[in-house]
Motif scaffolding. Structure first.
Motif, short mmCIF file in Angstrom:
data_model
loop_
_atom_site.label_atom_id
_atom_site.label_comp_id
_atom_site.label_asym_id
_atom_site.label_seq_id
_atom_site.Cartn_x
_atom_site.Cartn_y
_atom_site.Cartn_z
N LYS A 70 0.82 -1.22 0.00
CA LYS A 70 0.00 0.00 0.00
C LYS A 70 0.85 1.27 0.00
O LYS A 70 0.33 2.36 -0.12
N LEU A 71 2.17 1.11 0.17
CA LEU A 71 3.06 2.27 0.17
C LEU A 71 3.63 2.50 -1.23
O LEU A 71 3.84 1.55 -1.98
N ASP A 72 3.88 3.75 -1.54
CA ASP A 72 4.48 4.09 -2.84
C ASP A 72 5.99 4.19 -2.65
O ASP A 72 6.55 5.28 -2.52
N CYS A 73 6.64 3.02 -2.58
CA CYS A 73 8.08 3.00 -2.37
C CYS A 73 8.68 1.78 -3.08
O CYS A 73 7.97 0.85 -3.45
N THR A 74 9.99 1.80 -3.25
CA THR A 74 10.68 0.70 -3.88
C THR A 74 10.95 -0.39 -2.86
O THR A 74 11.43 -0.11 -1.76
N VAL A 75 10.64 -1.64 -3.23
CA VAL A 75 10.87 -2.79 -2.34
C VAL A 75 11.56 -3.89 -3.15
O VAL A 75 11.13 -4.23 -4.24
N ALA A 76 12.65 -4.41 -2.59
CA ALA A 76 13.33 -5.57 -3.18
C ALA A 76 13.13 -6.74 -2.23
O ALA A 76 13.42 -6.65 -1.04
N ILE A 77 12.62 -7.84 -2.76
CA ILE A 77 12.42 -9.06 -1.98
C ILE A 77 13.46 -10.08 -2.43
O ILE A 77 13.51 -10.43 -3.61
N ILE A 78 14.27 -10.51 -1.50
CA ILE A 78 15.30 -11.51 -1.80
C ILE A 78 14.93 -12.76 -1.03
O ILE A 78 14.89 -12.75 0.20
N LYS A 79 14.64 -13.84 -1.76
CA LYS A 79 14.22 -15.08 -1.13
C LYS A 79 15.34 -16.10 -1.17
O LYS A 79 16.07 -16.19 -2.14
N ASN A 80 15.42 -16.88 -0.09
CA ASN A 80 16.34 -18.01 0.00
C ASN A 80 17.81 -17.64 -0.21
O ASN A 80 18.56 -18.36 -0.86
N ALA A 81 18.21 -16.50 0.35
CA ALA A 81 19.61 -16.10 0.30
C ALA A 81 20.42 -16.97 1.26
O ALA A 81 19.91 -17.42 2.28
N ARG A 82 21.67 -17.21 0.91
CA ARG A 82 22.54 -18.00 1.79
C ARG A 82 22.79 -17.22 3.08
O ARG A 82 22.99 -16.01 3.07
N SER A 83 22.81 -17.97 4.20
CA SER A 83 23.06 -17.36 5.49
C SER A 83 23.89 -18.31 6.35
O SER A 83 23.53 -19.48 6.49
N ASN A 84 24.97 -17.81 6.92
CA ASN A 84 25.77 -18.62 7.83
C ASN A 84 25.00 -18.93 9.10
O ASN A 84 25.12 -20.01 9.66
N LYS A 85 24.19 -17.99 9.54
CA LYS A 85 23.45 -18.12 10.79
C LYS A 85 22.22 -19.02 10.65
O LYS A 85 21.93 -19.82 11.52
N MET A 86 21.50 -18.91 9.51
CA MET A 86 20.21 -19.58 9.35
C MET A 86 20.20 -20.65 8.27
O MET A 86 19.20 -21.32 8.09
N GLY A 87 21.26 -20.77 7.50
CA GLY A 87 21.24 -21.67 6.36
C GLY A 87 20.72 -20.94 5.14
O GLY A 87 21.45 -20.62 4.22
N LYS A 88 19.41 -20.63 5.18
CA LYS A 88 18.76 -19.79 4.17
C LYS A 88 17.95 -18.73 4.89
O LYS A 88 17.47 -18.96 5.99
N LYS A 89 17.80 -17.60 4.24
CA LYS A 89 17.00 -16.51 4.81
C LYS A 89 16.42 -15.68 3.68
O LYS A 89 16.84 -15.78 2.54
N ASP A 90 15.44 -14.86 4.04
CA ASP A 90 14.89 -13.87 3.13
C ASP A 90 15.32 -12.49 3.62
O ASP A 90 15.63 -12.30 4.80
N ILE A 91 15.34 -11.53 2.70
CA ILE A 91 15.70 -10.15 3.01
C ILE A 91 14.72 -9.23 2.29
O ILE A 91 14.37 -9.49 1.14
N LEU A 92 14.30 -8.17 2.94
CA LEU A 92 13.49 -7.13 2.30
C LEU A 92 14.28 -5.82 2.37
O LEU A 92 14.71 -5.40 3.45
N LYS A 93 14.45 -5.17 1.22
CA LYS A 93 15.06 -3.85 1.17
C LYS A 93 13.95 -2.87 0.77
O LYS A 93 13.29 -3.06 -0.24
#
Length: 146
Positions: free
Chosen positions: A32-55
């Protein structure tokens, strides 16, 4: 190698449970916001194995941190200004939340009185259990399939 450019002003939600970023996107009402969003799914993570990130390129104050904490208080928030991380915020489960979840008890007063706020109180922090203020109906965090 995937390359997602840095943002100048906004925030990055990191350490999101893998595969849940799109649901989180909707729960936070970023659509609902007028802004730029990047969704990164299943990124490699040392802490979690895989993770998602939202920018997200918008003011952090547009984000309801209580909603984010109830969904997953393990998510880290990096606040970005002029392309650099200026603050890292850690989430804490709020003691009381308003209109984030709805009571499932059909006999609860909130089912009849539509204008009443849905208020839940944290009753068990270890198990992340909230109870309806009006009827004591138990609610466990399952917004993202927990």
């Amino acid at each position: 190698m995937l390359n997602v450019g840095k943002i100048e002003q906004g925030f990055v939600l990191d350490h999101i449970q893998a595969g849940t970023s799109l649901e989180l996107y909707h729960q936070l009402q970023l659509d609902k916001l007028d802004c730029t969003v990047a969704i990164i799914k299943n990124a490699r993570s040392n802490k979690m194995g895989k993770k998602d990130i939202l920018k997200v390129e918008c003011d952090i104050n547009l984000l309801n941190l209580d909603v984010l904490a109830v969904i997953d208080h393990n998510i880290t928030i990096n606040v970005i200004q002029n392309g650099e991380i200026v603050t890292k915020k850690e989430l804490v489960l709020p003691r009381e939340v308003h209109d984030i979840m709805k009571c499932r008890n059909p006999r609860c007063i909130t089912s009849i009185e539509q204008e009443l706020p849905h208020i839940f109180l944290l009753t068990d922090e270890a198990k992340e259990i909230y109870r309806c203020k009006y009827c004591e109906e138990k609610w466990h965090n399952n917004l993202l399939g927990k």
